[in-house]
Design a protein around this motif. Structure first.
Motif, PDB file in Angstrom:
ATOM      1  N   ARG A  41       0.887  -1.084   0.151  1.00 46.35           N
ATOM      2  CA  ARG A  41      -0.007   0.081  -0.045  1.00 46.35           C
ATOM      3  C   ARG A  41       0.936   1.299  -0.010  1.00 46.35           C
ATOM      4  NH1 ARG A  41      -2.976  -1.402   5.329  1.00 46.35           N
ATOM      5  NH2 ARG A  41      -0.803  -2.062   5.845  1.00 46.35           N
ATOM      6  N   VAL A  42       0.744   2.038  -1.047  1.00 44.98           N
ATOM      7  CA  VAL A  42       1.797   2.945  -1.396  1.00 44.98           C
ATOM      8  C   VAL A  42       0.941   4.405  -1.402  1.00 44.98           C
ATOM      9  CG1 VAL A  42       3.438   4.188  -2.545  1.00 44.98           C
ATOM     10  CG2 VAL A  42       3.420   1.729  -2.650  1.00 44.98           C
ATOM     11  N   LEU A  43       1.126   5.441  -0.345  1.00 47.52           N
ATOM     12  CA  LEU A  43       0.649   6.864  -0.686  1.00 47.52           C
ATOM     13  C   LEU A  43       1.549   7.747  -1.460  1.00 47.52           C
ATOM     14  CD1 LEU A  43      -1.305   8.877   0.547  1.00 47.52           C
ATOM     15  CD2 LEU A  43       0.305   9.428   2.346  1.00 47.52           C
ATOM     16  N   ALA A  52       1.396   6.263 -10.994  1.00 49.09           N
ATOM     17  CA  ALA A  52       1.552   5.194 -12.362  1.00 49.09           C
ATOM     18  C   ALA A  52       2.417   4.439 -12.267  1.00 49.09           C
ATOM     19  CB  ALA A  52       1.368   6.232 -13.695  1.00 49.09           C
ATOM     20  N   GLN A  53       3.943   4.887 -11.975  1.00 51.00           N
ATOM     21  CA  GLN A  53       4.942   3.789 -12.048  1.00 51.00           C
ATOM     22  C   GLN A  53       4.706   2.981 -11.160  1.00 51.00           C
ATOM     23  OE1 GLN A  53       8.615   5.976 -12.100  1.00 51.00           O
ATOM     24  NE2 GLN A  53       9.947   4.213 -11.627  1.00 51.00           N
ATOM     25  N   ALA A  54       4.570   3.181  -9.782  1.00 51.77           N
ATOM     26  CA  ALA A  54       4.375   2.660  -8.842  1.00 51.77           C
ATOM     27  C   ALA A  54       3.080   1.443  -8.843  1.00 51.77           C
ATOM     28  CB  ALA A  54       3.940   3.393  -7.435  1.00 51.77           C
ATOM     29  N   ALA A  55       1.843   1.880  -9.616  1.00 50.14           N
ATOM     30  CA  ALA A  55       0.911   0.939  -9.870  1.00 50.14           C
ATOM     31  C   ALA A  55       1.278   0.046 -10.848  1.00 50.14           C
ATOM     32  CB  ALA A  55      -0.196   1.741 -10.417  1.00 50.14           C
ATOM     33  N   GLU A  56       2.027   0.249 -11.440  1.00 53.40           N
ATOM     34  CA  GLU A  56       2.792  -0.518 -12.772  1.00 53.40           C
ATOM     35  C   GLU A  56       3.569  -1.759 -12.112  1.00 53.40           C
ATOM     36  OE1 GLU A  56       4.784  -2.585 -15.931  1.00 53.40           O
ATOM     37  OE2 GLU A  56       5.798  -1.431 -14.452  1.00 53.40           O
ATOM     38  N   ALA A  57       4.146  -1.326 -11.112  1.00 55.62           N
ATOM     39  CA  ALA A  57       5.103  -2.289 -10.244  1.00 55.62           C
ATOM     40  C   ALA A  57       4.176  -3.033  -9.317  1.00 55.62           C
ATOM     41  CB  ALA A  57       6.237  -1.526  -9.515  1.00 55.62           C
ATOM     42  N   ARG A  58       2.652  -3.254  -9.621  1.00 60.87           N
ATOM     43  CA  ARG A  58       1.872  -4.140  -8.872  1.00 60.87           C
ATOM     44  C   ARG A  58       1.580  -3.656  -7.248  1.00 60.87           C
ATOM     45  NH1 ARG A  58       3.955  -9.502  -7.768  1.00 60.87           N
ATOM     46  NH2 ARG A  58       6.047  -8.562  -7.386  1.00 60.87           N
ATOM     47  N   HIS A  59       1.906  -2.325  -7.069  1.00 60.10           N
ATOM     48  CA  HIS A  59       1.503  -1.845  -5.835  1.00 60.10           C
ATOM     49  C   HIS A  59       0.053  -1.037  -6.200  1.00 60.10           C
ATOM     50  CE1 HIS A  59       5.277  -2.459  -4.464  1.00 60.10           C
ATOM     51  NE2 HIS A  59       5.844  -1.813  -5.413  1.00 60.10           N
ATOM     52  N   THR A  60      -0.571  -1.011  -4.617  1.00 56.03           N
ATOM     53  CA  THR A  60      -2.037  -0.278  -4.976  1.00 56.03           C
ATOM     54  C   THR A  60      -1.451   1.017  -4.392  1.00 56.03           C
ATOM     55  OG1 THR A  60      -3.291  -2.470  -4.118  1.00 56.03           O
ATOM     56  CG2 THR A  60      -4.280  -0.274  -3.423  1.00 56.03           C
ATOM     57  N   VAL A  61      -1.819   2.193  -5.034  1.00 58.40           N
ATOM     58  CA  VAL A  61      -1.466   3.413  -4.716  1.00 58.40           C
ATOM     59  C   VAL A  61      -2.549   4.330  -4.467  1.00 58.40           C
ATOM     60  CG1 VAL A  61       0.018   5.367  -5.753  1.00 58.40           C
ATOM     61  CG2 VAL A  61       0.633   2.963  -6.170  1.00 58.40           C
ATOM     62  N   LEU A  62      -2.503   4.957  -3.451  1.00 59.54           N
ATOM     63  CA  LEU A  62      -3.633   6.121  -2.956  1.00 59.54           C
ATOM     64  C   LEU A  62      -2.657   7.510  -3.447  1.00 59.54           C
ATOM     65  CD1 LEU A  62      -5.930   7.233  -1.731  1.00 59.54           C
ATOM     66  CD2 LEU A  62      -4.919   7.213   0.310  1.00 59.54           C
ATOM     67  N   GLU A  63      -3.278   7.993  -4.492  1.00 53.02           N
ATOM     68  CA  GLU A  63      -2.673   9.073  -4.975  1.00 53.02           C
ATOM     69  C   GLU A  63      -3.537  10.447  -4.434  1.00 53.02           C
ATOM     70  OE1 GLU A  63      -1.371  11.151  -9.248  1.00 53.02           O
ATOM     71  OE2 GLU A  63      -2.971   9.512  -9.257  1.00 53.02           O
ATOM     72  N   ILE A  64      -2.898  11.310  -3.719  1.00 54.57           N
ATOM     73  CA  ILE A  64      -3.537  12.488  -3.156  1.00 54.57           C
ATOM     74  C   ILE A  64      -3.496  13.400  -4.069  1.00 54.57           C
ATOM     75  CG2 ILE A  64      -3.748  13.948  -1.225  1.00 54.57           C
ATOM     76  CD1 ILE A  64      -4.592  11.382  -0.490  1.00 54.57           C
ATOM     77  N   ALA A  72      -6.048  13.615 -13.483  1.00 57.33           N
ATOM     78  CA  ALA A  72      -4.720  12.665 -13.415  1.00 57.33           C
ATOM     79  C   ALA A  72      -3.785  13.113 -14.558  1.00 57.33           C
ATOM     80  CB  ALA A  72      -5.149  11.229 -13.600  1.00 57.33           C
ATOM     81  N   PRO A  73      -2.402  13.332 -13.937  1.00 51.52           N
ATOM     82  CA  PRO A  73      -1.438  13.418 -15.164  1.00 51.52           C
ATOM     83  C   PRO A  73      -1.300  12.619 -16.190  1.00 51.52           C
ATOM     84  CG  PRO A  73      -0.378  12.693 -13.156  1.00 51.52           C
ATOM     85  CD  PRO A  73      -1.879  12.872 -12.536  1.00 51.52           C
ATOM     86  N   ALA A  74      -1.006  12.977 -17.522  1.00 53.43           N
ATOM     87  CA  ALA A  74      -0.942  12.042 -18.575  1.00 53.43           C
ATOM     88  C   ALA A  74       0.012  10.992 -18.246  1.00 53.43           C
ATOM     89  CB  ALA A  74      -0.846  13.003 -19.856  1.00 53.43           C
ATOM     90  N   ALA A  82      -1.187  -0.720 -16.057  1.00 53.87           N
ATOM     91  CA  ALA A  82      -0.745  -0.986 -14.470  1.00 53.87           C
ATOM     92  C   ALA A  82      -1.473  -2.265 -14.316  1.00 53.87           C
ATOM     93  CB  ALA A  82      -1.672  -0.006 -14.025  1.00 53.87           C
ATOM     94  N   LYS A  83      -0.139  -2.725 -13.349  1.00 53.15           N
ATOM     95  CA  LYS A  83      -0.673  -4.181 -12.952  1.00 53.15           C
ATOM     96  C   LYS A  83      -1.271  -4.110 -11.336  1.00 53.15           C
ATOM     97  CE  LYS A  83       3.536  -6.101 -15.460  1.00 53.15           C
ATOM     98  NZ  LYS A  83       4.695  -6.506 -15.523  1.00 53.15           N
ATOM     99  N   GLY A  84      -1.049  -2.802 -10.944  1.00 55.50           N
ATOM    100  CA  GLY A  84      -1.497  -2.631  -9.583  1.00 55.50           C
ATOM    101  C   GLY A  84      -3.036  -1.867  -9.673  1.00 55.50           C
ATOM    102  N   ALA A  85      -3.167  -0.825  -8.887  1.00 53.92           N
ATOM    103  CA  ALA A  85      -4.293   0.010  -9.026  1.00 53.92           C
ATOM    104  C   ALA A  85      -3.912   1.317  -8.352  1.00 53.92           C
ATOM    105  CB  ALA A  85      -5.499  -0.512  -8.107  1.00 53.92           C
ATOM    106  N   THR A  86      -4.344   2.582  -9.015  1.00 60.28           N
ATOM    107  CA  THR A  86      -4.165   3.455  -8.464  1.00 60.28           C
ATOM    108  C   THR A  86      -5.623   4.123  -7.895  1.00 60.28           C
ATOM    109  OG1 THR A  86      -2.469   4.142  -9.958  1.00 60.28           O
ATOM    110  CG2 THR A  86      -3.496   6.034  -9.264  1.00 60.28           C
ATOM    111  N   ILE A  87      -5.690   4.704  -6.700  1.00 59.69           N
ATOM    112  CA  ILE A  87      -6.963   5.232  -6.161  1.00 59.69           C
ATOM    113  C   ILE A  87      -6.613   6.804  -5.923  1.00 59.69           C
ATOM    114  CG2 ILE A  87      -8.651   5.206  -4.428  1.00 59.69           C
ATOM    115  CD1 ILE A  87      -7.325   2.396  -3.585  1.00 59.69           C
ATOM    116  N   PRO A  88      -7.281   7.599  -6.947  1.00 58.96           N
ATOM    117  CA  PRO A  88      -7.133   9.077  -6.702  1.00 58.96           C
ATOM    118  C   PRO A  88      -8.189   9.545  -5.589  1.00 58.96           C
ATOM    119  CG  PRO A  88      -8.682   8.634  -8.694  1.00 58.96           C
ATOM    120  CD  PRO A  88      -8.142   7.158  -8.031  1.00 58.96           C
ATOM    121  N   LEU A  89      -7.764  10.322  -5.088  1.00 54.96           N
ATOM    122  CA  LEU A  89      -8.268  11.160  -3.997  1.00 54.96           C
ATOM    123  C   LEU A  89      -7.935  12.612  -3.838  1.00 54.96           C
ATOM    124  CD1 LEU A  89     -10.119  11.088  -1.144  1.00 54.96           C
ATOM    125  CD2 LEU A  89      -8.037  10.505   0.061  1.00 54.96           C
TER     126      LEU A  89
END
Length: 222
Positions: A41-43, A52-64, A72-74, A82-89
């Motif tokens: 779980r990455v913040l 996006a890079q962290a999600a591609e590396a299979r992490h679940t990312v909470l992006e504030i 979201a940035p292009a 992405a192999k993981g997931a990005t959750i925007p907040l």
């Protein structure tokens, strides 16, 4: 920039286009080496491509994302899915009171976000709070060397003379923004006060923009 672990339980226009391409390639390579090997779980409070890079590396990312930047940035061209997931907040990246303590395995504070938040101590304390015991942080701040160079470039000699004795160094940029610069000692002290143990502090790159421009102009594929 610095890497830490929790012990409670981080473009100047067309003339520098090649340099910034090089700079962000270095940043991406450093993030790749730093990211946890297991899905975590990455913040991310950076406001760049780190999520996006962290999600591609299979992490679940909470992006504030700060309220002024809700899109979201292009993604970089050619980026793999992405192999993981990005959750925007949408929220204030300077205050993380809306996150539970010990809820994150890792925090990314890249893209100079901590220098833009002038009350850096408060933000770092919140980062330390949301980390699980043993969690890690990657952060990047403006160096004192950069700050002094900007002051000299704008002929702020009176301000420059005060830098050696100043506990907090705020730098006015030509675009009207203000950021905070740190010496390695100041950064280490700030992080220690938040209960974080510093693994390393190093410059992102020791190559000057002119050197990078010269090399890449002669050998674009370097």
């Amino acid at each position: 920039m610095a890497s830490l672990r929790d012990i409670s339980g981080d473009g100047a226009g067309d003339a520098l286009a090649r340099y910034w391409t090089f700079y962000w390639a270095v940043a991406a390579a450093q993030l790749t080496r730093w990211l946890p090997r297991r899905p975590s779980r990455v913040l991310d409070i950076s406001g760049g491509h780190s999520a996006a890079q962290a999600a591609e590396a299979r992490h679940t990312v909470l992006e504030i994302r700060d309220p002024g930047r809700t899109e979201a940035p292009a993604a970089p061209r050619g980026a793999p899915p992405a192999k993981g997931a990005t959750i925007p907040l949408v929220g204030d990246t300077g205050t993380l009171a809306y996150l539970a303590g010990g809820s994150m395995d890792a925090v990314i504070a890249e893209n100079r976000v901590l220098s833009r938040h002038l009350a850096t101590e408060a933000t770092v304390a919140e980062i330390a709070r949301v980390l699980r015991p043993g969690g890690r942080v990657l952060l990047c701040v403006d160096s004192l060397t950069l700050g002094m160079a900007l002051l000299a470039e704008r002929n702020y000699w009176a301000h420059l003379s005060d830098v050696p004795s100043a506990e907090v160094v705020l730098i006015p940029w030509p675009d009207g923004t203000i950021t905070r610069s740190f010496s390695a000692h100041q950064l280490r002290e700030l992080l220690a006060e938040a209960g974080l143990e510093v693994e390393w502090i190093r410059p992102r790159t020791v190559l000057s923009p002119s050197t990078v421009e010269h090399v890449l102009a002669d050998s674009p594929r370097t």
